[in-house]
Design a protein around this motif. Structure first.
Motif, PDB file in Angstrom:
ATOM      1  N   UNK A   1       1.880  -4.349   2.565  1.00  0.00           N
ATOM      2  CA  UNK A   1       2.132  -5.430   1.937  1.00  0.00           C
ATOM      3  C   UNK A   1       1.934  -6.862   3.067  1.00  0.00           C
ATOM      4  N   UNK A   2       0.808  -6.656   3.609  1.00  0.00           N
ATOM      5  CA  UNK A   2       0.078  -7.583   4.632  1.00  0.00           C
ATOM      6  C   UNK A   2       0.621  -7.558   5.946  1.00  0.00           C
ATOM      7  N   UNK A   3       1.556  -6.826   6.279  1.00  0.00           N
ATOM      8  CA  UNK A   3       2.185  -7.121   7.591  1.00  0.00           C
ATOM      9  C   UNK A   3       2.005  -5.547   8.414  1.00  0.00           C
ATOM     10  N   UNK A   4       1.891  -5.921   9.701  1.00  0.00           N
ATOM     11  CA  UNK A   4       1.491  -4.834  10.674  1.00  0.00           C
ATOM     12  C   UNK A   4       2.650  -3.679  10.339  1.00  0.00           C
ATOM     13  N   UNK A   5       2.285  -2.468  10.784  1.00  0.00           N
ATOM     14  CA  UNK A   5       3.400  -1.244  10.548  1.00  0.00           C
ATOM     15  C   UNK A   5       3.249  -0.713  12.100  1.00  0.00           C
ATOM     16  N   UNK A   6       4.407  -0.246  12.296  1.00  0.00           N
ATOM     17  CA  UNK A   6       4.416   0.619  13.572  1.00  0.00           C
ATOM     18  C   UNK A   6       3.674   2.220  13.380  1.00  0.00           C
ATOM     19  N   UNK A   7       2.907   2.518  14.399  1.00  0.00           N
ATOM     20  CA  UNK A   7       2.009   3.606  14.518  1.00  0.00           C
ATOM     21  C   UNK A   7       2.441   4.381  15.708  1.00  0.00           C
TER      22      UNK A   7
END
Length: 278
Positions: free
Chosen positions: A52-58
């Motif tokens: 949804x356009x927001x960075x994600x924890x990887x």
């Protein structure tokens, strides 16, 4: 037992690849208000994922396998969702499924009617405070969290679960975005993982509040505190005290309220302490 297991995160991340990894078994609760663990495949460099356009924890599951730890907002409808994965070769979309979950209702009576229907001056204050908190929730630093299996900030029984539809004096308001623990005023509140304090304040609804950034958009928020024992910029160790339990803000009595946020989505903290109920 939970405290014993959490430091072993780095060991689990080095285990051979499995169809159902430890992290997946622990965290994969893909429902509204839950967490989706998505396999991003192998590669020398960590892929960059957005939802949804927001960075994600990887995080790295082992030497070459990467997992996205995706917070699913309560507002998401069950069905297929898409991660955008940016790699050296370009951007690709990766689908994952969100199931359904029904949350209960809670009816609360407040004597202070301004905490149900704030007056114009209150609304102006609330607007500014909300902007500060949204900015904190959207913080994203490159630091990998010290542990994904979290400690409870306090030891005590749950008094209100995550996601409960709340009615104040008969009027529906936002769902409960965290867990409440029934513990006495003055009980020390401990950080469930290492992190950095990114916001403190005294807010209309939340009272005395502390935000701790654990890394890559993985954030804890504690509120209704009687005392704040940290300041913005402080590094907090796992188990470090951030303040004390109270009843400030919109609260009917002393308790510890704890939010967990991933990619600016408030998710059920019970997932991270092994207490999730489908």
């Amino acid at each position: 037992m939970l405290r014993f297991l959490a430091p072993l995160l780095t060991v689990f991340l080095c285990l051979p690849a499995q169809a159902d990894s430890y992290i997946t078994r622990l965290l994969n609760k893909p429902v509204p208000g839950g967490v989706a663990v998505v396999d991003l495949g192998t590669g020398a460099q960590a892929p960059k994922a957005t939802y949804q356009g927001k960075p994600v924890l990887v995080v790295r599951e082992q030497d070459s396998r990467w997992l996205a730890i995706v917070g699913v907002p309560l507002t998401v409808k069950p069905g297929s969702q898409q991660l955008a994965i940016r790699e050296a070769s370009g951007v690709r979309n990766l689908a994952f499924s969100v199931g359904s979950k029904k949350y209960p209702e809670q009816h609360i009576t407040l004597q202070n009617k301004r905490q149900v229907n704030p007056d114009p001056a209150d609304l102006k204050r609330i607007e500014g405070e909300l902007a500060e908190q949204i900015t904190a929730y959207r913080s994203f630093t490159p630091t990998t969290p010290s542990n994904l299996l979290l400690d409870k900030p306090v030891n005590g029984p749950l008094s209100s679960k995550f996601g409960v539809r709340r009615f104040f004096n008969g009027e529906e308001r936002n769902p409960h975005a965290g867990l409440d623990f029934a513990v006495p005023a003055g009980t020390p509140i401990k950080s469930p993982a290492a992190g950095k304090v990114i916001l403190t304040g005294n807010y209309f609804f939340n009272g005395n509040t502390v935000f701790v950034d654990h890394g890559q958009g993985f954030i804890s928020m504690f509120c209704h505190m009687s005392k704040i024992d940290v300041k913005v910029g402080d590094a907090v160790a796992r188990g470090g005290v951030v303040g004390k339990v109270g009843a400030t803000g919109r609260a009917t009595g002393p308790h510890m309220h704890w939010n967990v946020s991933l990619n600016d989505a408030r998710v059920d903290p019970a997932i991270f302490i092994g207490a999730f109920q489908p």
